[in-house]
Scaffold this motif. Structure first.
Motif, mmCIF file in Angstrom:
data_model
loop_
_atom_site.group_PDB
_atom_site.id
_atom_site.type_symbol
_atom_site.label_atom_id
_atom_site.label_comp_id
_atom_site.label_asym_id
_atom_site.label_seq_id
_atom_site.Cartn_x
_atom_site.Cartn_y
_atom_site.Cartn_z
ATOM 1 N N LEU A 12 0.723 -1.200 0.023
ATOM 2 C CA LEU A 12 0.015 -0.034 0.112
ATOM 3 C C LEU A 12 0.843 1.405 0.168
ATOM 4 O O LEU A 12 1.818 1.272 0.564
ATOM 5 N N PRO A 13 0.612 2.262 -0.792
ATOM 6 C CA PRO A 13 1.227 3.512 -0.697
ATOM 7 C C PRO A 13 1.269 4.179 0.747
ATOM 8 O O PRO A 13 0.186 4.186 1.495
ATOM 9 N N LYS A 14 2.605 4.324 0.999
ATOM 10 C CA LYS A 14 2.715 4.926 2.593
ATOM 11 C C LYS A 14 2.150 4.122 3.522
ATOM 12 O O LYS A 14 1.399 4.512 4.403
ATOM 13 N N ALA A 15 2.177 2.885 3.527
ATOM 14 C CA ALA A 15 1.498 1.838 4.463
ATOM 15 C C ALA A 15 1.979 2.070 5.926
ATOM 16 O O ALA A 15 3.293 2.206 6.174
ATOM 17 N N PRO A 16 1.129 2.469 6.774
ATOM 18 C CA PRO A 16 1.428 2.681 8.187
ATOM 19 C C PRO A 16 2.044 1.405 8.768
ATOM 20 O O PRO A 16 1.546 0.325 8.655
ATOM 21 N N SER A 17 3.109 1.790 9.547
ATOM 22 C CA SER A 17 3.785 0.401 10.386
ATOM 23 C C SER A 17 2.751 -0.105 11.157
ATOM 24 O O SER A 17 2.802 -1.260 11.289
ATOM 25 N N ALA A 18 1.877 0.462 11.707
ATOM 26 C CA ALA A 18 0.805 0.067 12.759
ATOM 27 C C ALA A 18 -0.104 -1.016 11.823
ATOM 28 O O ALA A 18 -0.241 -2.032 12.369
ATOM 29 N N LEU A 19 -0.382 -0.791 10.650
ATOM 30 C CA LEU A 19 -1.293 -1.799 9.876
ATOM 31 C C LEU A 19 -0.390 -2.841 9.565
ATOM 32 O O LEU A 19 -0.820 -3.984 9.623
ATOM 33 N N LEU A 20 0.829 -2.916 9.185
ATOM 34 C CA LEU A 20 1.756 -3.894 9.042
ATOM 35 C C LEU A 20 1.742 -5.058 10.061
ATOM 36 O O LEU A 20 1.798 -6.145 10.017
ATOM 37 N N THR A 21 1.997 -4.204 11.263
ATOM 38 C CA THR A 21 2.388 -5.058 12.499
ATOM 39 C C THR A 21 0.824 -5.694 12.975
ATOM 40 O O THR A 21 1.133 -6.779 13.317
ATOM 41 N N LYS A 22 -0.384 -4.795 12.732
ATOM 42 C CA LYS A 22 -1.473 -5.830 13.320
ATOM 43 C C LYS A 22 -1.804 -6.754 12.252
ATOM 44 O O LYS A 22 -2.298 -7.741 12.542
ATOM 45 N N ALA A 23 -1.523 -6.562 10.933
ATOM 46 C CA ALA A 23 -1.851 -7.690 9.909
ATOM 47 C C ALA A 23 -1.047 -8.929 10.118
ATOM 48 O O ALA A 23 -1.808 -10.119 10.201
ATOM 49 N N THR A 24 0.047 -8.879 10.707
ATOM 50 C CA THR A 24 1.025 -9.956 10.999
ATOM 51 C C THR A 24 0.400 -10.572 12.502
ATOM 52 O O THR A 24 0.212 -11.549 12.510
ATOM 53 N N GLU A 25 0.174 -9.731 13.099
ATOM 54 C CA GLU A 25 -0.601 -10.069 14.412
ATOM 55 C C GLU A 25 -1.758 -10.919 14.284
ATOM 56 O O GLU A 25 -1.978 -11.949 15.000
ATOM 57 N N VAL A 26 -2.554 -10.231 13.781
ATOM 58 C CA VAL A 26 -3.967 -11.104 13.426
ATOM 59 C C VAL A 26 -3.947 -12.252 12.729
ATOM 60 O O VAL A 26 -4.491 -13.471 13.120
ATOM 61 N N LYS A 27 -2.838 -12.404 11.866
ATOM 62 C CA LYS A 27 -2.822 -13.833 11.309
ATOM 63 C C LYS A 27 -2.273 -14.677 12.273
ATOM 64 O O LYS A 27 -2.520 -15.861 12.353
ATOM 65 N N GLU A 28 -1.246 -14.424 13.336
ATOM 66 C CA GLU A 28 -0.725 -15.304 14.159
ATOM 67 C C GLU A 28 -1.901 -15.685 15.005
ATOM 68 O O GLU A 28 -1.944 -17.033 15.723
ATOM 69 N N GLU A 29 -2.551 -14.682 15.514
ATOM 70 C CA GLU A 29 -3.723 -14.735 16.619
ATOM 71 C C GLU A 29 -4.812 -15.677 16.016
ATOM 72 O O GLU A 29 -5.453 -16.584 16.900
ATOM 73 N N ASN A 30 -5.183 -15.523 14.761
ATOM 74 C CA ASN A 30 -6.249 -16.322 14.171
ATOM 75 C C ASN A 30 -5.652 -17.775 14.384
ATOM 76 O O ASN A 30 -6.618 -18.586 14.745
#
Length: 199
Positions: free
Chosen positions: A105-123
């Motif tokens: 994503l253009p100028k992807a916020p780091s918080a979005l990157l972190t949360k996407a990875t976290e949700v994947k793992e927690e799921n």
């Protein structure tokens, strides 16, 4: 969840503890999913008219779920367990790709990157926890492995910017919707199974 030390063979966690952990985890996943949806919406979706395009377009729409709390209350707990498992499994693949594609994503916020990875793992952790609950509630039961297949990867990778942003928007929206369902059903099941509806 994780419920047992690595390598332990006969580790047994009580059903109330399993439910406590699962409910905490599902609540956390829903919270992260809501945050991601709002962050994405604020940065990428405003003014693009995504809302009307998104109606009924979740890959999990084929999984028939209770319409509201009353219907969920009337649904047998085995059915709710299967729904939770089906929804969690349906998100394994899209969450993998979401975590790896969100950086594009253009100028992807780091918080979005972190949360996407976290949700994947927690799921994945939640899925394992629910499987343990099913083993205790219905030992030896034939497990329903059905889930909805996601075929949205090309949309996340398209060069059409509007289509790509809509694909992300819809994925975040559906994740928020489904994580809320999972959280609600789990809380209902915990009340029903652990507290015999006295909650």
């Amino acid at each position: 969840i994780p419920v047992c030390p690595r390598g332990s063979v006969r580790c047994q966690v009580s059903l109330p503890d399993l439910f406590d952990r699962a409910v905490m985890l599902s609540h956390y996943i829903h919270s992260l999913s809501s945050d991601m949806f709002h962050e994405f919406n604020k940065q990428y979706a405003l003014g693009r008219g995504f809302i009307p395009r998104a109606i009924n377009s979740c890959h999990t729409s084929s999984i028939s779920t209770p319409e509201d709390k009353d219907q969920a209350q009337q649904t047998h707990h085995e059915v709710l367990m299967d729904l939770i498992l089906g929804l969690l499994r349906s998100w394994n693949d899209p969450l993998d790709h979401l975590a790896s594609e969100v950086h594009s994503l253009p100028k992807a916020p780091s918080a979005l990157l972190t949360k996407a990875t976290e949700v994947k793992e927690e799921n994945q952790r939640l899925l394992e926890g629910i499987e343990k609950i099913v083993d205790q509630v219905h030992p030896g039961a034939k497990e329903n492995k059905a889930y909805s297949v996601w075929s949205g990867l090309p949309s996340l990778q398209t060069t059409d910017e509007d289509a790509r942003l809509f694909a992300f928007y819809n994925l975040f929206r559906c994740l928020r919707r489904d994580s809320h369902k999972i959280d609600s059903y789990l809380k209902l099941l915990k009340c029903r199974i652990v507290y015999n509806n006295n909650c």
